[in-house]
Design a protein around this motif. Structure first.
Motif, PDB file in Angstrom:
ATOM      1  N   ASP A 340       0.915  -1.233  -0.219  1.00 25.79           N
ATOM      2  CA  ASP A 340       0.080  -0.073   0.144  1.00 25.79           C
ATOM      3  C   ASP A 340       0.851   1.141  -0.093  1.00 25.79           C
ATOM      4  N   GLN A 341       1.620   1.570  -1.140  1.00 26.40           N
ATOM      5  CA  GLN A 341       2.229   2.711  -1.171  1.00 26.40           C
ATOM      6  C   GLN A 341       1.922   3.754  -1.947  1.00 26.40           C
ATOM      7  N   ASN A 342       0.420   3.629  -2.251  1.00 26.41           N
ATOM      8  CA  ASN A 342      -0.040   4.697  -3.049  1.00 26.41           C
ATOM      9  C   ASN A 342       0.000   6.225  -2.201  1.00 26.41           C
ATOM     10  N   PRO A 343       0.209   7.191  -3.021  1.00 24.77           N
ATOM     11  CA  PRO A 343       0.122   8.681  -2.309  1.00 24.77           C
ATOM     12  C   PRO A 343      -0.950   8.934  -1.617  1.00 24.77           C
ATOM     13  N   LEU A 344      -1.159   9.415  -0.600  1.00 21.09           N
ATOM     14  CA  LEU A 344      -2.361   9.935   0.028  1.00 21.09           C
ATOM     15  C   LEU A 344      -2.738  11.147  -0.233  1.00 21.09           C
ATOM     16  N   LEU A 345      -4.019  11.518  -0.218  1.00 20.92           N
ATOM     17  CA  LEU A 345      -4.574  13.026  -0.380  1.00 20.92           C
ATOM     18  C   LEU A 345      -4.479  13.557   0.893  1.00 20.92           C
ATOM     19  N   HIS A 346      -4.075  14.867   1.335  1.00 22.07           N
ATOM     20  CA  HIS A 346      -4.196  15.354   2.731  1.00 22.07           C
ATOM     21  C   HIS A 346      -5.507  14.804   3.460  1.00 22.07           C
ATOM     22  N   GLU A 347      -6.639  14.729   2.903  1.00 22.88           N
ATOM     23  CA  GLU A 347      -7.848  14.354   3.389  1.00 22.88           C
ATOM     24  C   GLU A 347      -7.516  12.977   3.892  1.00 22.88           C
ATOM     25  N   GLU A 348      -6.881  12.137   3.466  1.00 24.60           N
ATOM     26  CA  GLU A 348      -6.890  10.752   3.802  1.00 24.60           C
ATOM     27  C   GLU A 348      -5.744  10.557   4.835  1.00 24.60           C
ATOM     28  N   THR A 349      -4.988  11.445   5.400  1.00 26.66           N
ATOM     29  CA  THR A 349      -4.031  11.101   6.430  1.00 26.66           C
ATOM     30  C   THR A 349      -4.476  11.605   7.836  1.00 26.66           C
ATOM     31  N   LEU A 350      -5.684  11.432   8.151  1.00 22.08           N
ATOM     32  CA  LEU A 350      -6.188  11.491   9.758  1.00 22.08           C
ATOM     33  C   LEU A 350      -5.526  10.396  10.484  1.00 22.08           C
ATOM     34  N   TYR A 351      -5.248   9.123  10.014  1.00 22.12           N
ATOM     35  CA  TYR A 351      -4.456   8.218  10.724  1.00 22.12           C
ATOM     36  C   TYR A 351      -3.089   8.077  10.467  1.00 22.12           C
ATOM     37  N   ALA A 352      -2.977   8.319   9.057  1.00 26.08           N
ATOM     38  CA  ALA A 352      -1.604   7.966   8.525  1.00 26.08           C
ATOM     39  C   ALA A 352      -0.522   9.051   8.974  1.00 26.08           C
ATOM     40  N   LEU A 377      -5.479  34.462   7.548  1.00 28.74           N
ATOM     41  CA  LEU A 377      -4.578  34.598   6.148  1.00 28.74           C
ATOM     42  C   LEU A 377      -3.092  34.468   6.583  1.00 28.74           C
ATOM     43  N   SER A 378      -2.901  35.249   7.786  1.00 26.00           N
ATOM     44  CA  SER A 378      -1.633  35.416   8.348  1.00 26.00           C
ATOM     45  C   SER A 378      -1.113  33.899   9.055  1.00 26.00           C
ATOM     46  N   LEU A 379      -1.827  33.096   9.196  1.00 28.99           N
ATOM     47  CA  LEU A 379      -1.685  31.792   9.957  1.00 28.99           C
ATOM     48  C   LEU A 379      -1.617  30.947   8.866  1.00 28.99           C
ATOM     49  N   VAL A 380      -1.973  30.899   7.661  1.00 26.05           N
ATOM     50  CA  VAL A 380      -1.835  29.780   6.712  1.00 26.05           C
ATOM     51  C   VAL A 380      -0.557  29.334   6.605  1.00 26.05           C
ATOM     52  N   GLU A 381       0.462  30.153   6.539  1.00 21.67           N
ATOM     53  CA  GLU A 381       1.850  29.508   6.225  1.00 21.67           C
ATOM     54  C   GLU A 381       2.510  29.121   7.535  1.00 21.67           C
ATOM     55  N   LYS A 382       1.957  29.407   8.693  1.00 22.48           N
ATOM     56  CA  LYS A 382       2.534  29.355   9.954  1.00 22.48           C
ATOM     57  C   LYS A 382       2.503  27.883  10.412  1.00 22.48           C
ATOM     58  N   PHE A 383       1.552  27.054   9.710  1.00 23.98           N
ATOM     59  CA  PHE A 383       1.529  25.433  10.197  1.00 23.98           C
ATOM     60  C   PHE A 383       2.952  24.796   9.795  1.00 23.98           C
ATOM     61  N   THR A 384       3.220  23.801  10.646  1.00 23.82           N
ATOM     62  CA  THR A 384       4.546  23.200  10.311  1.00 23.82           C
ATOM     63  C   THR A 384       3.998  22.086   9.295  1.00 23.82           C
ATOM     64  N   GLN A 385       2.996  21.507   9.224  1.00 23.21           N
ATOM     65  CA  GLN A 385       2.583  20.274   8.506  1.00 23.21           C
ATOM     66  C   GLN A 385       1.922  20.919   7.436  1.00 23.21           C
ATOM     67  N   GLU A 386       2.038  20.646   6.092  1.00 25.27           N
ATOM     68  CA  GLU A 386       1.631  21.187   4.932  1.00 25.27           C
ATOM     69  C   GLU A 386       0.296  20.864   4.783  1.00 25.27           C
ATOM     70  N   ARG A 387      -0.103  19.783   5.127  1.00 28.15           N
ATOM     71  CA  ARG A 387      -1.666  19.249   5.452  1.00 28.15           C
ATOM     72  C   ARG A 387      -2.599  20.313   5.917  1.00 28.15           C
ATOM     73  N   PHE A 388      -2.143  20.789   7.162  1.00 28.41           N
ATOM     74  CA  PHE A 388      -2.825  22.016   8.054  1.00 28.41           C
ATOM     75  C   PHE A 388      -2.927  23.288   7.181  1.00 28.41           C
ATOM     76  N   SER A 389      -1.712  23.710   6.470  1.00 30.09           N
ATOM     77  CA  SER A 389      -1.841  24.663   5.572  1.00 30.09           C
ATOM     78  C   SER A 389      -2.940  24.783   4.415  1.00 30.09           C
TER      79      SER A 389
END
Lengths: 473, 264
Positions: A340-352, A377-389
Motif C-alpha cells: 500500500d504505497q500509493n500517495p495519499l490525499l491530505h484528506e486521507e491522512t487522519l490516521y496515516a 490569512l496570516s496563519l496559513v503559512e505558519k503551520f508546520t505540517q503542509e496538510r494543515f496549511s
C-alpha cells in the motif's frame, strides 16, 4: 453516564471527500430520558459534487443544499461545541463505528479542530448499536421484530426495524428520526436482553476492552458475516504486532492439529477456512460475553467445557507455537504495508499522519478559529505540517467570497478543485462525470416516476451550474 | 481506628447511611472492611469553605421557609416550590440524625440527612434538595449530570426521595441540586466570591434501593472479605494492594538475605 445519540446525513459515503449535510444530536440520561435535542443543517460546499444516490436516500432538497442556515464550517464548530458540552458520555448511534464516527473525526481534522479523538478521550466512550442488536437477535429472537430479506436473513436496516416495530418517529433517513429510532431500539435491547446491553457498555472504550480480555482470557465473541451473526469461543493469544488488535484462537479448532506443522505449513493452515485465528478490535466496541454463552451453541456445546479449557491450556503450554503465529501475522502486515504505497490525499491522512500534532500547530489551529480573515490569512503559512496549511486554505476558499480572498489563494484552490472535479478518471471523490453517469442510471430507474424525475432534474441543474464555475478554471 | 460494625446474625437493626450505601456500590471490599471489620476508611480533609457555603445557602432557604415563598434560586428557574415547613425538618437536616427508615426485610436502617426539602403547595409533592458548591470552568454542563462522579449525586437524591416517601411525605418524581459555582475572573481580589447558581432537577430512580439493601445485608452476613476490585476504580484498594505488594517483596528480599546472605 449519559448517552449522546447522533446521526449524519451526507453528500455521499466517502468519509474523506464527502461532506455532512444534516446532523442530529440527542442527549439522554442512562434511562433514555431526553435532556437535549439539536438538529443542524448546512449548505453544500462549493467544491463538493454530491452523490445522487445519497441525496435520494436522505431526501435532501436542492433548496436545502443552497440555503441551509449554516455553512459547513459553522456546522462543524457548532457540532463540536455540543459534543464538548455533552461530554463525558457514550457517543452512540446506529453503525456509528462504520460511518458517523469516521465522518465526524474527519470533519474536525479537515476543519483544524485538533481533538479529533474527542469522542473517545477525556472520559468519552464510543458505543454502536448495530453489532449489538445483531447479537441480541441471535440470542433472543423476541428482542425486536425483523423483516426477512430475499435470502431469508434478518434485515438490520434501521428503517426496516423501525417500520416493522412501529417506532412511529417519522420518515427514516432524516437524522433526527434515525436518532429517535435508535434510542427506541436501545430500550428494547436493555429491557429484553439486559445482559447484552450491559456487556455492550463494558467494551465502549479500548482500555476497558483490553482489561476485560486480559481478565477473561477465554470468552465468547461474535462476528457478523454472510448476513448472520456467529459466535466464537476464543482464547486470547497476544496483541497484533503491527495493528495491536487482540489476536485470539478459535477453540473449536484443536491446536494439536497445528502444533506439529512447520512454519510454511502453519502459514498455509492459518489461511484456510475455517480460520483458527480470530481478531477482536478492542476499539470497535466488540461484544464480549463469558464463555458460557458460546458453550450453549454448536459446535462448542458438543466439545464441552473441559475440552475447551484443555485446548486453551495447550496453547498456554506452547509459547513457541504462539510466537510463530505472531511472526506470521507480522510478516503479512509488513508485506501489506509495503504493497500500500500509493500517495495519499491530505484528506486521507487522519490516521496515516500520526496522532501527535506539534504544539505550535495546535496553538495556531486554536487561533485560526478566533481571528478575522486577515488573521486567518496570516496563519496559513505558519503551520508546520503542509496538510494543515492546505486545510486552512480550503476553509478560506469555502467560507469567503472570491472578492475577499487574495487572488493567489483563490486561484490556487479554485484550480486545485477544478482539476479534481473535472477529472474523467475513476476517483476517490465524486466528479462531474461520475455524477452525470449516476444521474443517467437513476433516470432510467425512475423513468415511470414523474416526481422522482423532477427531483433528479433539480440536482442536475444544481450541478450543471456548479460545473460552469469550474470548467474554465 | 475502630468504628461501629455489623455483628452477623444480630437481631438489632444496623444503620447504613446513604454514604455507606454509596461505598457499597463503589467498592464492596472497602464497605466490608469498614462495616464488618470496623476499620475506618481514611478521612477526607474537611472542606470548610464548601461547608460554609452550604450553611449560608441553608440560612437563605430558612428565610424563604419562614415566608413560605419560593427561594429566589427556585423563582429564577421558574419552580414554584417553597421550602417545606415540617416539625421534623430540623432533625432531617441534621448530620448523624437525618431521615431514617427501617427496612424490615434486610433489618437495616437507611439514614440520610437532607440539605433541604421543597414542596409544591398545590400538589403537596415534596422534593429533596442538596447543595453542592465548587469551582469549575465547566459549570454549564453540570446540569446534564453526565460525569461518572455525578452518579453518586443521583444516588444521593434518590435515597433522599425514598426516605421522604417512607417518612410519609408525598414525593415528586424530581429532586434538586442547587449548584453553586464560584466564579473565577481577572479582577482584583476584594475578599468576596461570586457564585453562579443553577437549580438542577433530577428525576429520581428509587427502584434499585431495596434490592441494594438486601445485597448489603447478604454481604454483611458473609464470612469472606471481597477481593480487591479488579480494575483501578477504588483508590483505597489500589493503594493498599500496591503497598502490600511492596511490603511483601521487601519481606521476601529480607528473608532471602537472612537465609543466603545475598542482597539484590
Amino acid at each position: 453516564m449519559n448517552f449522546v445519540w447522533f446521526d449524519y446525513e451526507s453528500s455521499g459515503s466517502r468519509v474523506n471527500t464527502d461532506q455532512v449535510l444534516e446532523g442530529s444530536i440527542v442527549l439522554t440520561d442512562d434511562r433514555f430520558k431526553i435532556l437535549e435535542k439539536k438538529e443542524l443543517r448546512c449548505r453544500l460546499k462549493n467544491n463538493i459534487v454530491p452523490s445522487i444516490g445519497a441525496l435520494l436516500v436522505n431526501n435532501i432538497s436542492v433548496e436545502t443544499l443552497q440555503n441551509a442556515p449554516l455553512s459547513h464550517y459553522q456546522f462543524v464548530l457548532e457540532n463540536h461545541k455540543w459534543f464538548e458540552n455533552f461530554s463525558p458520555a457514550y457517543f452512540t448511534g446506529y453503525n456509528v463505528q462504520g460511518f458517523d464516527i469516521e465522518f465526524y473525526r474527519r470533519m474536525l481534522f479537515k476543519n483544524l479542530l485538533p481533538n479529533w479523538y474527542q469522542t473517545n478521550t477525556n472520559g468519552n466512550k464510543i458505543h454502536d448499536l448495530l453489532p449489538h442488536i445483531r447479537v441480541a437477535k441471535l440470542l433472543n429472537r423476541n428482542v425486536v421484530a425483523t423483516k426477512l430479506n430475499a435470502k431469508g436473513n434478518d434485515s438490520f436496516r434501521l428503517a426496516d426495524i423501525a417500520e416493522i416495530n412501529n417506532f412511529n418517529h417519522g420518515d427514516a433517513h432524516t437524522s433526527i428520526v434515525d436518532c429517535l429510532n435508535t434510542i427506541e431500539l436501545a430500550k428494547r435491547i436493555k429491557d429484553v436482553t439486559p445482559d447484552i446491553w450491559q456487556a455492550s457498555l463494558t467494551t465502549a472504550h479500548k482500555r476497558d476492552t483490553e482489561a476485560l480480555i486480559n481478565k477473561e482470557k477465554v470468552f465468547s465473541t461474535y462476528e457478523y458475516f454472510y448476513s448472520r451473526a456467529r459466535c466464537f469461543v476464543n482464547k486470547y493469544l497476544f496483541n497484533h504486532p503491527v495493528y495491536n488488535w487482540a489476536i485470539c484462537w478459535d477453540l473449536k479448532q484443536h491446536p494439536k492439529d497445528y502444533l506439529e506443522l512447520d512454519y510454511s505449513g502453519l502459514v498455509n493452515a492459518l489461511q484456510k477456512a475455517p480460520k483458527p485465528i480470530r481478531t477482536v478490535k478492542q476499539n470497535k466496541n466488540p461484544l464480549i460475553l463469558s464463555k458460557d454463552y458460546g458453550l450453549k451453541t454448536e459446535p462448542y456445546s458438543e466439545i464441552g467445557l473441559n475440552e475447551i479449557m484443555e485446548r486453551a491450556k495447550l496453547l498456554d503450554e506452547n509459547p513457541k507455537f504462539v510466537n510463530s503465529i505472531n511472526s506470521i501475522l507480522e510478516e503479512q502486515a509488513q508485506s501489506k504495508q509495503d504493497f500500500d504505497q500509493n500517495p495519499l490525499l491530505h484528506e486521507e491522512t487522519l490516521y496515516a499522519g500520526g496522532i501527535n500534532i506539534p504544539q505550535s500547530d495546535k496553538l495556531n489551529m486554536k487561533k485560526f478559529h478566533e481571528v478575522d480573515l486577515k488573521g486567518k490569512l496570516s496563519l496559513v503559512e505558519k503551520f508546520t505540517q503542509e496538510r494543515f496549511s492546505y486545510f486552512a486554505k480550503c476553509i478560506l476558499y469555502e467560507e469567503y467570497p472570491k472578492e475577499e480572498l487574495p487572488e493567489t489563494i483563490y486561484n490556487e484552490m479554485h484550480r486545485h478543485f477544478a482539476k479534481r472535479l473535472t477529472s474523467l478518471n475513476n476517483e476517490k471523490w465524486e466528479t462531474f462525470a461520475s455524477f452525470y453517469n449516476e444521474l443517467d442510471n437513476q433516470r432510467k430507474k425512475f423513468e415511470e416516476d414523474e416526481s422522482k424525475l423532477q427531483i433528479l432534474e433539480g440536482y442536475n441543474n444544481y450541478v450543471e451550474n456548479m460545473e460552469k464555475r469550474f470548467i474554465n478554471a | 481506628m475502630a468504628v461501629r460494625k455489623y455483628k452477623p446474625g444480630s437481631d438489632k437493626p444496623y444503620t447504613v447511611s446513604r454514604s455507606r450505601v454509596q461505598l457499597f456500590l463503589d467498592c464492596k471490599r472497602c464497605f466490608y472492611i469498614q462495616n464488618r471489620l470496623g476499620v475506618k476508611m481514611p478521612k477526607m480533609l474537611p472542606f470548610k469553605l464548601n461547608s460554609l457555603v452550604d450553611i449560608k445557602v441553608k440560612q437563605s432557604f430558612d428565610f424563604a421557609r419562614e415566608k413560605q415563598e419560593p427561594h429566589q434560586y427556585f423563582k429564577d428557574n421558574k419552580y414554584n416550590l417553597v421550602p417545606l415547613k415540617h416539625e421534623m425538618i430540623e432533625t432531617w437536616r441534621e448530620n448523624f440524625q437525618g431521615l431514617k427508615y427501617h427496612h424490615k426485610e434486610s433489618n437495616l436502617i437507611l439514614q440520610g440527612a437532607i440539605d433541604d426539602c421543597v414542596q409544591d403547595l398545590e400538589t403537596k409533592e415534596c422534593s429533596a434538595v442538596d447543595y453542592k458548591s465548587t469551582q469549575t470552568e465547566n459549570g454549564d454542563k453540570v446540569k446534564y449530570l453526565g460525569a461518572p462522579w455525578h452518579q453518586s449525586w443521583k444516588n444521593q437524591l434518590s435515597i433522599y426521595q425514598y426516605l421522604l416517601e417512607k417518612n410519609e411525605l408525598k414525593i415528586s418524581k424530581n429532586a434538586f441540586i442547587v449548584f453553586c459555582n464560584a466564579q473565577l475572573d481577572d479582577t482584583e481580589w476584594d475578599n468576596k466570591l461570586n457564585f453562579d447558581i443553577q437549580v438542577i432537577p433530577y428525576e429520581v430512580d428509587i427502584d434499585w434501593i431495596e434490592p441494594t439493601l438486601l445485597k448489603i445485608k447478604e454481604l454483611l452476613e458473609t464470612k469472606h472479605i471481597p477481593s480487591y476490585s479488579e480494575d483501578t476504580a477504588c483508590d483505597n484498594c489500589r493503594n493498599i494492594k500496591e503497598n502490600n505488594s511492596l511490603i511483601n517483596s521487601l519481606i521476601e528480599k529480607s528473608l532471602k538475605y537472612l537465609k543466603t546472605g545475598e542482597a539484590d
